[in-house]
Design a protein around this motif. Structure first.
Motif, mmCIF file in Angstrom:
data_model
loop_
_atom_site.group_PDB
_atom_site.id
_atom_site.type_symbol
_atom_site.label_atom_id
_atom_site.label_comp_id
_atom_site.label_asym_id
_atom_site.label_seq_id
_atom_site.Cartn_x
_atom_site.Cartn_y
_atom_site.Cartn_z
ATOM 1 N N ASP A 114 38.242 44.393 -72.059
ATOM 2 C CA ASP A 114 39.094 45.043 -71.056
ATOM 3 C C ASP A 114 39.556 46.437 -71.473
ATOM 4 O OD1 ASP A 114 38.820 42.818 -69.476
ATOM 5 O OD2 ASP A 114 40.806 42.016 -69.905
ATOM 6 N N TYR A 115 39.475 46.748 -72.746
ATOM 7 C CA TYR A 115 39.859 48.077 -73.223
ATOM 8 C C TYR A 115 38.669 49.041 -73.267
ATOM 9 C CZ TYR A 115 44.401 46.256 -74.598
ATOM 10 O OH TYR A 115 45.658 45.712 -74.587
ATOM 11 N N LEU A 116 37.519 48.551 -73.673
ATOM 12 C CA LEU A 116 36.367 49.410 -73.897
ATOM 13 C C LEU A 116 35.508 49.614 -72.650
ATOM 14 C CD1 LEU A 116 34.837 51.078 -75.957
ATOM 15 C CD2 LEU A 116 33.622 49.016 -76.637
ATOM 16 N N VAL A 117 35.251 48.554 -71.912
ATOM 17 C CA VAL A 117 34.366 48.640 -70.739
ATOM 18 C C VAL A 117 34.873 49.650 -69.713
ATOM 19 C CG1 VAL A 117 33.483 47.341 -68.755
ATOM 20 C CG2 VAL A 117 33.253 46.425 -71.064
ATOM 21 N N PRO A 118 36.171 49.688 -69.419
ATOM 22 C CA PRO A 118 36.622 50.710 -68.463
ATOM 23 C C PRO A 118 36.320 52.136 -68.928
ATOM 24 C CG PRO A 118 38.352 49.112 -68.850
ATOM 25 C CD PRO A 118 37.263 48.809 -69.815
ATOM 26 N N ILE A 119 36.459 52.387 -70.206
ATOM 27 C CA ILE A 119 36.178 53.723 -70.733
ATOM 28 C C ILE A 119 34.698 54.052 -70.578
ATOM 29 C CG2 ILE A 119 36.130 55.115 -72.849
ATOM 30 C CD1 ILE A 119 38.762 53.625 -73.621
ATOM 31 N N LEU A 120 33.833 53.091 -70.849
ATOM 32 C CA LEU A 120 32.391 53.311 -70.694
ATOM 33 C C LEU A 120 32.025 53.527 -69.225
ATOM 34 C CD1 LEU A 120 31.052 50.660 -73.233
ATOM 35 C CD2 LEU A 120 31.219 53.139 -73.547
ATOM 36 N N LEU A 121 32.568 52.690 -68.341
ATOM 37 C CA LEU A 121 32.279 52.840 -66.909
ATOM 38 C C LEU A 121 32.820 54.152 -66.355
ATOM 39 C CD1 LEU A 121 32.937 49.197 -65.647
ATOM 40 C CD2 LEU A 121 30.736 50.390 -65.695
ATOM 41 N N LEU A 122 34.028 54.516 -66.771
ATOM 42 C CA LEU A 122 34.611 55.765 -66.293
ATOM 43 C C LEU A 122 33.856 56.983 -66.835
ATOM 44 C CD1 LEU A 122 38.410 54.887 -66.436
ATOM 45 C CD2 LEU A 122 36.946 55.059 -64.410
ATOM 46 N N THR A 123 33.333 56.866 -68.038
ATOM 47 C CA THR A 123 32.521 57.961 -68.580
ATOM 48 C C THR A 123 31.232 58.119 -67.779
ATOM 49 O OG1 THR A 123 33.437 57.656 -70.792
ATOM 50 C CG2 THR A 123 31.334 58.825 -70.644
ATOM 51 N N ALA A 124 30.548 57.011 -67.539
ATOM 52 C CA ALA A 124 29.306 57.077 -66.757
ATOM 53 C C ALA A 124 29.586 57.587 -65.345
ATOM 54 C CB ALA A 124 28.648 55.700 -66.714
ATOM 55 N N ARG A 184 39.229 48.784 -61.898
ATOM 56 C CA ARG A 184 39.640 47.398 -61.651
ATOM 57 C C ARG A 184 39.742 46.633 -62.967
ATOM 58 N NH1 ARG A 184 39.000 43.702 -57.147
ATOM 59 N NH2 ARG A 184 39.322 45.583 -55.922
ATOM 60 N N ILE A 185 38.728 46.775 -63.813
ATOM 61 C CA ILE A 185 38.758 46.110 -65.122
ATOM 62 C C ILE A 185 39.835 46.741 -66.003
ATOM 63 C CG2 ILE A 185 37.448 45.662 -67.239
ATOM 64 C CD1 ILE A 185 34.904 45.636 -65.392
ATOM 65 N N GLY A 186 39.930 48.050 -65.964
ATOM 66 C CA GLY A 186 40.910 48.754 -66.783
ATOM 67 C C GLY A 186 42.345 48.404 -66.446
ATOM 68 N N TYR A 187 42.597 48.058 -65.199
ATOM 69 C CA TYR A 187 43.955 47.725 -64.765
ATOM 70 C C TYR A 187 44.487 46.460 -65.439
ATOM 71 C CZ TYR A 187 47.908 47.330 -61.551
ATOM 72 O OH TYR A 187 49.161 47.255 -61.014
ATOM 73 N N ASN A 218 48.013 50.710 -67.560
ATOM 74 C CA ASN A 218 48.745 50.937 -66.315
ATOM 75 C C ASN A 218 48.076 52.095 -65.566
ATOM 76 O OD1 ASN A 218 50.005 53.505 -67.007
ATOM 77 N ND2 ASN A 218 51.378 52.348 -68.361
ATOM 78 N N PRO A 219 48.427 52.305 -64.298
ATOM 79 C CA PRO A 219 47.747 53.351 -63.515
ATOM 80 C C PRO A 219 47.837 54.751 -64.138
ATOM 81 C CG PRO A 219 48.945 51.907 -62.053
ATOM 82 C CD PRO A 219 49.324 51.513 -63.456
#
Length: 112
Positions: free
Chosen positions: A3-13, A56-59, A63-64
């Motif tokens: 939940d911490y890493l995947v949002p960063i990877l998705l947001l980077t892509a 969604r995953i990052g939330y 926090n927003p």
């Protein structure tokens, strides 16, 4: 960790797609604007397909305000790489100082 890493990877892509949608057309100023807009919208679709799940995953873990801050820092990094490698522009010292100040601001967003 997911939940911490995947949002960063998705947001980077997603940001790579969005940077091309927003700025990629600058190399093709001879093309009609309406074509550039349609191509940009097509690219942006794929950006949203990554950005929405990333947020969604990052939330679950951020926090927003933290999610938005992560996105802005990613945007700066992607933009610097894109503008130098793809557009061939030079990043000057004042740009780097401005970006560094934004990173300092991000530090405060993540303080408890």
């Amino acid at each position: 960790m997911f939940d911490y890493l995947v949002p960063i990877l998705l947001l980077t892509a997603s940001n790579v797609f969005m940077t091309f949608a927003w700025y990629g057309h600058l190399k093709f100023t001879d093309r009609p604007l309406w074509i550039v807009i349609l191509v940009s919208w097509g690219i942006a679709f794929f950006e949203y397909c990554l950005q929405v799940p990333g947020n969604r995953i990052g939330y679950r873990s951020y926090n927003p305000a933290q999610l938005k801050t992560i996105q802005e820092i990613i945007t700066l990094i992607v933009f610097v790489v894109f503008s130098t490698l793809y557009l061939g522009t030079t990043i000057r010292w004042n740009h780097l100082v401005g970006f560094a100040l934004i990173v300092v601001a991000a530090f405060f967003i993540f303080l408890d």
